[in-house]
Design a protein around this motif. Structure first.
Motif, PDB file in Angstrom:
ATOM      1  N   PHE A 141       0.811  -1.232  -0.059  1.00 28.50           N
ATOM      2  CA  PHE A 141       0.026   0.122  -0.094  1.00 28.50           C
ATOM      3  C   PHE A 141       0.733   1.225   0.019  1.00 28.50           C
ATOM      4  CE2 PHE A 141      -3.651  -2.543   1.575  1.00 28.50           C
ATOM      5  CZ  PHE A 141      -4.668  -2.083   0.722  1.00 28.50           C
ATOM      6  N   TRP A 142       1.903   1.222   0.674  1.00 23.30           N
ATOM      7  CA  TRP A 142       2.786   2.380   0.829  1.00 23.30           C
ATOM      8  C   TRP A 142       3.536   2.591  -0.517  1.00 23.30           C
ATOM      9  CZ3 TRP A 142       8.313   2.730   3.825  1.00 23.30           C
ATOM     10  CH2 TRP A 142       8.694   3.953   3.660  1.00 23.30           C
ATOM     11  N   PHE A 143       3.930   1.469  -1.265  1.00 23.43           N
ATOM     12  CA  PHE A 143       4.420   1.600  -2.492  1.00 23.43           C
ATOM     13  C   PHE A 143       3.290   2.266  -3.482  1.00 23.43           C
ATOM     14  CE2 PHE A 143       5.133  -0.198  -6.899  1.00 23.43           C
ATOM     15  CZ  PHE A 143       6.317   0.480  -7.036  1.00 23.43           C
ATOM     16  N   THR A 144       2.025   1.610  -3.539  1.00 23.06           N
ATOM     17  CA  THR A 144       1.042   2.289  -4.597  1.00 23.06           C
ATOM     18  C   THR A 144       0.914   3.505  -4.282  1.00 23.06           C
ATOM     19  OG1 THR A 144      -0.045   0.043  -4.294  1.00 23.06           O
ATOM     20  CG2 THR A 144      -1.356   1.953  -4.947  1.00 23.06           C
ATOM     21  N   GLY A 145       0.707   3.959  -3.081  1.00 25.11           N
ATOM     22  CA  GLY A 145       0.534   5.498  -2.638  1.00 25.11           C
ATOM     23  C   GLY A 145       1.604   6.405  -3.172  1.00 25.11           C
ATOM     24  N   ILE A 146       2.956   5.945  -3.035  1.00 21.15           N
ATOM     25  CA  ILE A 146       4.045   6.699  -3.580  1.00 21.15           C
ATOM     26  C   ILE A 146       4.027   6.747  -4.963  1.00 21.15           C
ATOM     27  CG2 ILE A 146       6.495   7.148  -3.792  1.00 21.15           C
ATOM     28  CD1 ILE A 146       6.669   5.770  -1.026  1.00 21.15           C
ATOM     29  N   VAL A 147       3.605   5.735  -5.850  1.00 24.32           N
ATOM     30  CA  VAL A 147       3.589   5.629  -7.170  1.00 24.32           C
ATOM     31  C   VAL A 147       2.433   6.663  -7.745  1.00 24.32           C
ATOM     32  CG1 VAL A 147       2.965   4.218  -9.095  1.00 24.32           C
ATOM     33  CG2 VAL A 147       4.492   3.296  -7.533  1.00 24.32           C
ATOM     34  N   PHE A 148       1.203   6.612  -7.130  1.00 23.98           N
ATOM     35  CA  PHE A 148       0.313   7.768  -7.540  1.00 23.98           C
ATOM     36  C   PHE A 148       0.683   8.875  -7.221  1.00 23.98           C
ATOM     37  CE2 PHE A 148      -2.829   4.089  -7.583  1.00 23.98           C
ATOM     38  CZ  PHE A 148      -3.439   4.442  -8.977  1.00 23.98           C
ATOM     39  N   SER A 149       1.577   9.226  -6.018  1.00 18.92           N
ATOM     40  CA  SER A 149       1.805  10.547  -5.797  1.00 18.92           C
ATOM     41  C   SER A 149       2.920  11.127  -6.743  1.00 18.92           C
ATOM     42  CB  SER A 149       2.556  10.276  -4.500  1.00 18.92           C
ATOM     43  OG  SER A 149       2.912  11.961  -4.181  1.00 18.92           O
ATOM     44  N   ILE A 150       3.524  10.122  -7.382  1.00 17.04           N
ATOM     45  CA  ILE A 150       4.593  10.346  -8.333  1.00 17.04           C
ATOM     46  C   ILE A 150       3.842  10.729  -9.887  1.00 17.04           C
ATOM     47  CG2 ILE A 150       6.293   9.466  -9.981  1.00 17.04           C
ATOM     48  CD1 ILE A 150       7.403   7.982  -7.703  1.00 17.04           C
ATOM     49  N   ALA A 151       2.732  10.155 -10.231  1.00 15.08           N
ATOM     50  CA  ALA A 151       1.968  10.374 -11.107  1.00 15.08           C
ATOM     51  C   ALA A 151       1.120  11.765 -11.011  1.00 15.08           C
ATOM     52  CB  ALA A 151       0.807   9.355 -11.622  1.00 15.08           C
ATOM     53  N   HIS A 152       0.788  11.770  -9.919  1.00 17.25           N
ATOM     54  CA  HIS A 152       0.118  13.169  -9.423  1.00 17.25           C
ATOM     55  C   HIS A 152       1.118  14.611  -9.684  1.00 17.25           C
ATOM     56  CE1 HIS A 152      -1.219  16.572  -6.949  1.00 17.25           C
ATOM     57  NE2 HIS A 152      -2.371  16.366  -7.519  1.00 17.25           N
ATOM     58  N   GLY A 153       2.289  14.131  -9.391  1.00 14.37           N
ATOM     59  CA  GLY A 153       3.244  15.341  -9.513  1.00 14.37           C
ATOM     60  C   GLY A 153       3.679  15.495 -10.806  1.00 14.37           C
ATOM     61  N   LEU A 154       3.701  14.554 -11.859  1.00 16.40           N
ATOM     62  CA  LEU A 154       4.112  14.570 -13.019  1.00 16.40           C
ATOM     63  C   LEU A 154       2.686  15.220 -13.897  1.00 16.40           C
ATOM     64  CD1 LEU A 154       5.502  11.012 -14.025  1.00 16.40           C
ATOM     65  CD2 LEU A 154       6.753  13.369 -14.001  1.00 16.40           C
ATOM     66  N   LEU A 155       1.780  15.000 -13.528  1.00 15.23           N
ATOM     67  CA  LEU A 155       0.442  15.732 -14.149  1.00 15.23           C
ATOM     68  C   LEU A 155       0.278  17.173 -13.791  1.00 15.23           C
ATOM     69  CD1 LEU A 155      -2.476  12.829 -13.730  1.00 15.23           C
ATOM     70  CD2 LEU A 155      -0.966  13.602 -15.865  1.00 15.23           C
ATOM     71  N   LYS A 156       0.453  17.235 -12.566  1.00 14.84           N
ATOM     72  CA  LYS A 156       0.483  18.815 -12.086  1.00 14.84           C
ATOM     73  C   LYS A 156       1.399  19.564 -12.599  1.00 14.84           C
ATOM     74  CE  LYS A 156      -0.548  21.510  -7.929  1.00 14.84           C
ATOM     75  NZ  LYS A 156      -0.609  21.341  -6.273  1.00 14.84           N
ATOM     76  N   ALA A 157       2.471  19.035 -12.611  1.00 19.09           N
ATOM     77  CA  ALA A 157       3.909  19.806 -13.144  1.00 19.09           C
ATOM     78  C   ALA A 157       3.590  20.136 -14.659  1.00 19.09           C
ATOM     79  CB  ALA A 157       5.120  18.875 -13.066  1.00 19.09           C
ATOM     80  N   GLY A 158       2.928  19.118 -15.283  1.00 14.45           N
ATOM     81  CA  GLY A 158       2.787  19.725 -16.868  1.00 14.45           C
ATOM     82  C   GLY A 158       1.725  20.544 -17.168  1.00 14.45           C
ATOM     83  N   VAL A 195       5.654  21.363  -6.167  1.00 12.74           N
ATOM     84  CA  VAL A 195       5.635  19.967  -6.844  1.00 12.74           C
ATOM     85  C   VAL A 195       6.898  19.344  -6.990  1.00 12.74           C
ATOM     86  CG1 VAL A 195       4.851  18.892  -8.892  1.00 12.74           C
ATOM     87  CG2 VAL A 195       3.428  20.492  -7.914  1.00 12.74           C
ATOM     88  N   ARG A 196       8.014  19.795  -7.496  1.00 13.40           N
ATOM     89  CA  ARG A 196       9.187  19.211  -7.653  1.00 13.40           C
ATOM     90  C   ARG A 196       9.853  18.892  -6.467  1.00 13.40           C
ATOM     91  NH1 ARG A 196      10.595  24.290 -10.419  1.00 13.40           N
ATOM     92  NH2 ARG A 196      10.119  24.175 -12.752  1.00 13.40           N
ATOM     93  N   TYR A 197       9.632  19.605  -5.444  1.00 10.71           N
ATOM     94  CA  TYR A 197      10.310  19.329  -4.023  1.00 10.71           C
ATOM     95  C   TYR A 197       9.693  17.812  -3.653  1.00 10.71           C
ATOM     96  CZ  TYR A 197      12.532  20.023   0.467  1.00 10.71           C
ATOM     97  OH  TYR A 197      13.333  20.445   1.505  1.00 10.71           O
ATOM     98  N   GLN A 198       8.267  17.837  -3.803  1.00  9.72           N
ATOM     99  CA  GLN A 198       7.657  16.370  -3.432  1.00  9.72           C
ATOM    100  C   GLN A 198       7.982  15.339  -4.403  1.00  9.72           C
ATOM    101  OE1 GLN A 198       5.931  15.998  -0.606  1.00  9.72           O
ATOM    102  NE2 GLN A 198       5.822  13.718  -1.192  1.00  9.72           N
ATOM    103  N   PHE A 199       8.156  15.573  -5.522  1.00  7.87           N
ATOM    104  CA  PHE A 199       8.535  14.695  -6.591  1.00  7.87           C
ATOM    105  C   PHE A 199       9.754  14.048  -6.081  1.00  7.87           C
ATOM    106  CE2 PHE A 199      10.089  13.473 -10.824  1.00  7.87           C
ATOM    107  CZ  PHE A 199       9.084  12.720 -11.266  1.00  7.87           C
ATOM    108  N   ILE A 200      10.711  15.001  -5.717  1.00  7.96           N
ATOM    109  CA  ILE A 200      12.059  14.184  -5.594  1.00  7.96           C
ATOM    110  C   ILE A 200      11.914  13.549  -4.249  1.00  7.96           C
ATOM    111  CG2 ILE A 200      14.541  15.081  -4.516  1.00  7.96           C
ATOM    112  CD1 ILE A 200      14.157  17.530  -6.219  1.00  7.96           C
ATOM    113  N   ILE A 201      11.153  13.678  -3.235  1.00 11.85           N
ATOM    114  CA  ILE A 201      10.886  12.989  -2.116  1.00 11.85           C
ATOM    115  C   ILE A 201      10.413  11.550  -2.354  1.00 11.85           C
ATOM    116  CG2 ILE A 201       9.532  12.843   0.154  1.00 11.85           C
ATOM    117  CD1 ILE A 201       9.951  15.622   0.416  1.00 11.85           C
ATOM    118  N   ASP A 202       9.393  11.981  -3.400  1.00 13.53           N
ATOM    119  CA  ASP A 202       8.773  10.433  -3.642  1.00 13.53           C
ATOM    120  C   ASP A 202       9.664   9.441  -4.605  1.00 13.53           C
ATOM    121  OD1 ASP A 202       6.354  11.269  -2.567  1.00 13.53           O
ATOM    122  OD2 ASP A 202       5.296  12.129  -4.333  1.00 13.53           O
TER     123      ASP A 202
END
Length: 246
Positions: A141-158, A195-202
């Protein structure tokens, strides 16, 4: 001596540190940083043959991990609320789906983590096989949450990048309108930096559950460094957040 002690105790940095540590998140990020440093240092000592010293740091890592579970009791309800708020808030579809996936992942992670904690302190006893399955689900579940967070970061950054381009390409006849544009651009740039900052953390954190569920095979030294870096980055966020509440 009294004057020196007074300057240290009443120093703005000391006061700021206390404000950070007065929050649950601030304490958690500090404990997490020490926990992952201990994980790295235990690996380093063990790799050089210092088994007794490594065991001491490994014990510190384990006890801090258990203590942090206590700080997270009931925290899954925050994710449940976030899911409902995201469902009722309009926005870009892809970002909303990714955010819901993120919170669902963290909800499952934190909920099962509470059960794991109850078992680890022997408040509720589980069969060894059941406890092992729950611990594996926690990591999934932790892995799933981070993967979706990465996807969200990419979409929002775009999306933010497109918004910036649109504003920069617009022509403004009046100075007041141009000033308003500059203000919007500044807000967009701040949002992009966040967004970039959180993306690096993820991107760094994702390797920890990925290793625990067997998708990759990184050693404790690498994972300890990744966890230490992201803990310090998160603690830095809490530092500035506390400074803003003065």
């Amino acid at each position: 001596m009294a004057s020196i002690a007074s300057q240290i105790v009443l120093h703005p940095v000391t006061s700021q540190s206390l404000r950070v540590l007065n929050t649950t998140i601030g304490r958690d990020k500090l404990y997490r940083g020490v926990q992952y440093f201990a994980r790295f240092f235990a690996w380093l000592l063990l790799s050089r043959g210092y088994k007794i010293q490594a065991a001491r740091w490994d014990a510190l890592k384990s006890h801090l991990g258990l203590g942090r579970k206590l700080l997270r009791l009931g925290k899954f309800m925050e994710n449940a609320q976030a899911i409902l708020r995201t469902l009722s808030t309009p926005g870009e579809t892809g970002e909303r789906v990714a955010m819901i996936g993120r919170h669902l992942g963290y909800f499952g992670y934190l909920f099962l983590d509470n059960i794991s904690w109850a078992h680890s302190i022997k408040f509720y006893n589980l069969q060894p096989s059941t406890a092992q399955k729950i611990n594996k689900r926690v990591m999934q579940f932790w892995f799933t949450g981070i993967v979706f967070s990465i996807a969200h970061g990419l979409l929002k950054a775009g999306r933010l990048a497109n918004d910036v381009k649109k504003l920069q390409n617009q022509t403004w006849a009046e100075k007041s309108a141009e000033a308003e544009r500059d203000l919007k651009l500044r807000d967009l740039q701040l949002a992009r930096e966040a967004v970039r900052y959180q993306f690096i953390i993820d991107l760094l954190d994702v390797w920890i559950p990925a290793t625990n569920i067997g998708l990759v095979n990184l050693n404790d030294g690498v994972l300890g460094l990744f966890g230490l870096i992201t803990s310090l980055m998160a603690l830095r966020q809490q530092w500035f957040a506390a400074a803003g509440k003065q």
